[in-house]
Design a protein around this motif. Structure first.
Motif, PDB file in Angstrom:
ATOM      1  N   GLY A 100       3.893  -3.350   2.926  1.00 20.88           N
ATOM      2  CA  GLY A 100       4.778  -2.630   2.035  1.00 20.88           C
ATOM      3  C   GLY A 100       6.228  -3.039   2.088  1.00 20.88           C
ATOM      4  N   ASP A 101       6.508  -4.162   2.728  1.00 20.98           N
ATOM      5  CA  ASP A 101       7.913  -4.569   2.859  1.00 20.98           C
ATOM      6  C   ASP A 101       8.497  -4.982   1.513  1.00 20.98           C
ATOM      7  OD1 ASP A 101       7.167  -7.811   4.416  1.00 20.98           O
ATOM      8  OD2 ASP A 101       6.628  -6.954   2.479  1.00 20.98           O
ATOM      9  N   THR A 102       9.809  -5.038   1.468  1.00 19.83           N
ATOM     10  CA  THR A 102      10.517  -5.366   0.239  1.00 19.83           C
ATOM     11  C   THR A 102      10.571  -6.876   0.054  1.00 19.83           C
ATOM     12  OG1 THR A 102      11.869  -3.366   0.308  1.00 19.83           O
ATOM     13  CG2 THR A 102      12.750  -5.231  -0.922  1.00 19.83           C
ATOM     14  N   GLN A 103      10.331  -7.309  -1.160  1.00 24.42           N
ATOM     15  CA  GLN A 103      10.438  -8.721  -1.499  1.00 24.42           C
ATOM     16  C   GLN A 103      11.834  -9.001  -2.020  1.00 24.42           C
ATOM     17  OE1 GLN A 103       7.148  -9.981  -4.004  1.00 24.42           O
ATOM     18  NE2 GLN A 103       5.721  -8.720  -2.837  1.00 24.42           N
ATOM     19  N   TYR A 104      12.439 -10.056  -1.492  1.00 17.49           N
ATOM     20  CA  TYR A 104      13.786 -10.470  -1.883  1.00 17.49           C
ATOM     21  C   TYR A 104      13.672 -11.742  -2.700  1.00 17.49           C
ATOM     22  CZ  TYR A 104      15.186  -7.074   1.597  1.00 17.49           C
ATOM     23  OH  TYR A 104      15.348  -5.912   2.299  1.00 17.49           O
TER      24      TYR A 104
ATOM     25  N   GLU B  29      -6.023   3.645  -6.476  1.00 14.13           N
ATOM     26  CA  GLU B  29      -5.679   3.733  -5.066  1.00 14.13           C
ATOM     27  C   GLU B  29      -4.858   4.990  -4.798  1.00 14.13           C
ATOM     28  OE1 GLU B  29      -3.655   0.020  -4.500  1.00 14.13           O
ATOM     29  OE2 GLU B  29      -5.517  -1.084  -4.213  1.00 14.13           O
ATOM     30  N   SER B  30      -4.908   5.449  -3.560  1.00 10.64           N
ATOM     31  CA  SER B  30      -4.151   6.643  -3.196  1.00 10.64           C
ATOM     32  C   SER B  30      -2.887   6.312  -2.419  1.00 10.64           C
ATOM     33  CB  SER B  30      -5.033   7.580  -2.349  1.00 10.64           C
ATOM     34  OG  SER B  30      -5.463   6.912  -1.168  1.00 10.64           O
ATOM     35  N   ASP B  31      -2.849   5.108  -1.877  1.00 11.66           N
ATOM     36  CA  ASP B  31      -1.682   4.703  -1.107  1.00 11.66           C
ATOM     37  C   ASP B  31      -1.147   3.397  -1.680  1.00 11.66           C
ATOM     38  OD1 ASP B  31      -0.902   4.089   2.404  1.00 11.66           O
ATOM     39  OD2 ASP B  31       0.263   4.950   0.764  1.00 11.66           O
ATOM     40  N   TYR B  32       0.155   3.377  -1.964  1.00 15.27           N
ATOM     41  CA  TYR B  32       0.762   2.199  -2.590  1.00 15.27           C
ATOM     42  C   TYR B  32       2.279   2.345  -2.520  1.00 15.27           C
ATOM     43  CZ  TYR B  32       0.404   5.766  -6.247  1.00 15.27           C
ATOM     44  OH  TYR B  32       0.444   6.957  -6.941  1.00 15.27           O
ATOM     45  N   SER B  96       0.140  -2.692  -4.016  1.00 12.89           N
ATOM     46  CA  SER B  96      -0.946  -2.060  -3.281  1.00 12.89           C
ATOM     47  C   SER B  96      -0.620  -2.036  -1.786  1.00 12.89           C
ATOM     48  CB  SER B  96      -2.243  -2.834  -3.520  1.00 12.89           C
ATOM     49  OG  SER B  96      -3.264  -2.363  -2.674  1.00 12.89           O
ATOM     50  N   SER B  97      -1.193  -1.091  -1.079  1.00 11.17           N
ATOM     51  CA  SER B  97      -1.027  -1.064   0.375  1.00 11.17           C
ATOM     52  C   SER B  97      -2.180  -1.770   1.077  1.00 11.17           C
ATOM     53  CB  SER B  97      -0.935   0.386   0.870  1.00 11.17           C
ATOM     54  OG  SER B  97      -2.164   1.051   0.663  1.00 11.17           O
ATOM     55  N   ARG B  98      -3.167  -2.222   0.297  1.00 11.94           N
ATOM     56  CA  ARG B  98      -4.306  -2.909   0.893  1.00 11.94           C
ATOM     57  C   ARG B  98      -3.879  -4.283   1.382  1.00 11.94           C
ATOM     58  NH1 ARG B  98      -8.110  -4.678  -2.121  1.00 11.94           N
ATOM     59  NH2 ARG B  98      -7.172  -4.296  -4.142  1.00 11.94           N
ATOM     60  N   GLY B  99      -4.305  -4.635   2.560  1.00  9.95           N
ATOM     61  CA  GLY B  99      -3.982  -5.953   3.081  1.00  9.95           C
ATOM     62  C   GLY B  99      -4.545  -7.036   2.177  1.00  9.95           C
ATOM     63  N   SER B 101      -3.307  -7.876  -0.652  1.00  9.33           N
ATOM     64  CA  SER B 101      -2.907  -7.629  -2.049  1.00  9.33           C
ATOM     65  C   SER B 101      -1.411  -7.357  -2.082  1.00  9.33           C
ATOM     66  CB  SER B 101      -3.674  -6.432  -2.617  1.00  9.33           C
ATOM     67  OG  SER B 101      -5.045  -6.668  -2.622  1.00  9.33           O
ATOM     68  N   GLU B 102      -0.652  -8.335  -1.674  1.00  6.60           N
ATOM     69  CA  GLU B 102       0.768  -8.126  -1.487  1.00  6.60           C
ATOM     70  C   GLU B 102       1.610  -8.361  -2.741  1.00  6.60           C
ATOM     71  OE1 GLU B 102      -0.379  -7.278   2.362  1.00  6.60           O
ATOM     72  OE2 GLU B 102       1.479  -6.856   1.282  1.00  6.60           O
ATOM     73  N   LYS B 103       0.986  -8.790  -3.815  1.00  3.12           N
ATOM     74  CA  LYS B 103       1.768  -9.134  -4.990  1.00  3.12           C
ATOM     75  C   LYS B 103       2.349  -7.891  -5.639  1.00  3.12           C
ATOM     76  CE  LYS B 103      -2.140  -8.863  -8.164  1.00  3.12           C
ATOM     77  NZ  LYS B 103      -3.027  -9.627  -9.076  1.00  3.12           N
ATOM     78  N   LEU B 104       3.457  -8.088  -6.336  1.00 10.56           N
ATOM     79  CA  LEU B 104       4.042  -7.040  -7.164  1.00 10.56           C
ATOM     80  C   LEU B 104       3.464  -7.169  -8.572  1.00 10.56           C
ATOM     81  CD1 LEU B 104       7.785  -7.318  -6.076  1.00 10.56           C
ATOM     82  CD2 LEU B 104       6.251  -5.401  -5.617  1.00 10.56           C
TER      83      LEU B 104
END
Lengths: 114, 116
Positions: A100-104, B29-32, B96-99, B101-104
């Protein structure tokens, strides 16, 4: 400290040529992302690198697009045989690599394919 | 797949007034995490504010605050005491908070004009 840097700032190329876009992430950031921003499609995810893990390439639009990250730092996005529809701003971002970290973001490279 | 919708392509506000930018999203999802980014003409995307979905309290950063309605899947941005420097494109983004799936995932953006 220094932010994310990208080069070149602008690139004009002819259809069919290959181009390389470079991204220098913030020092110590283990995660690196490439996005594409175009008028028609908005902001799209392209590829994600995290440490030594296999990259998430799920956003790459075609096999003409590839990216690598050397030594866990600098990344290069390569577009082969460029097409006019590749014209866009290519944005790079980095983050510390925690959940959940911030992307810069960097300032982007504007690519124009003639 | 998650989607983010910004229904206002353009908004305008008088200097020193308050403006609210809308954002809705779709997820199972419930967490994000949710973000607002600002993009001035220089193209540099700048984080304005972020919200963790598990937190009920709305995030605030100086003149910027959000109204996070989880059940309605709504995440609006309020800018108080608008300044000329607030003029920019504003993008709402979901993560997403799922590992793995880090994209915005971004909305289409809202262009904010601040009138003197």
């Amino acid at each position: 400290g220094a932010g994310v840097s990208q080069s070149p700032s602008n690139k004009v190329t002819e259809k069919g040529k290959d181009v390389e876009l470079r991204c220098d992430p913030i020092s110590g950031h283990t995660a690196l992302y490439w996005y594409r921003q175009s008028l028609g499609q908005g902001l799209e995810f392209l590829i994600y690198f995290q440490g030594n893990s296999a990259p998430d390439k799920s956003g790459l639009p075609s096999d003409r697009f590839s990216a690598e990250r050397t030594g866990g730092s600098v990344s290069t996005l390569t577009i082969q045989r460029t097409q006019q529809e590749d014209s866009a701003v290519y944005l790079c971002a980095s983050s510390p690599g925690t959940s959940g970290d911030t992307q810069y973001f960097g300032p982007g490279t504007r690519l124009t394919v003639l | 797949a998650q989607t983010v919708t910004q229904s206002q392509p353009e908004m305008s506000v008088q200097e020193a007034e308050t403006v609210t930018l809308s954002c809705t999203y779709d997820t199972s999802e419930s967490d994000y995490y949710l973000f607002w980014y600002k993009q001035p003409p220089s193209r540099q995307m700048i984080l304005v504010i972020r919200q963790e979905a598990y937190k009920q309290q709305n995030a605030t950063e100086n003149r910027f605050s959000v109204n996070f309605q989880k059940a309605a899947k709504s995440f609006s941005l309020k800018i108080s005491d608008s300044q000329l420097g607030d003029a920019a494109m504003y993008f709402c983004a979901y993560r997403s908070s799922r590992g793995g799936s880090e994209k915005l995932v971004f909305g289409k953006g809202t262009k904010l004009t601040v009138n003197p």
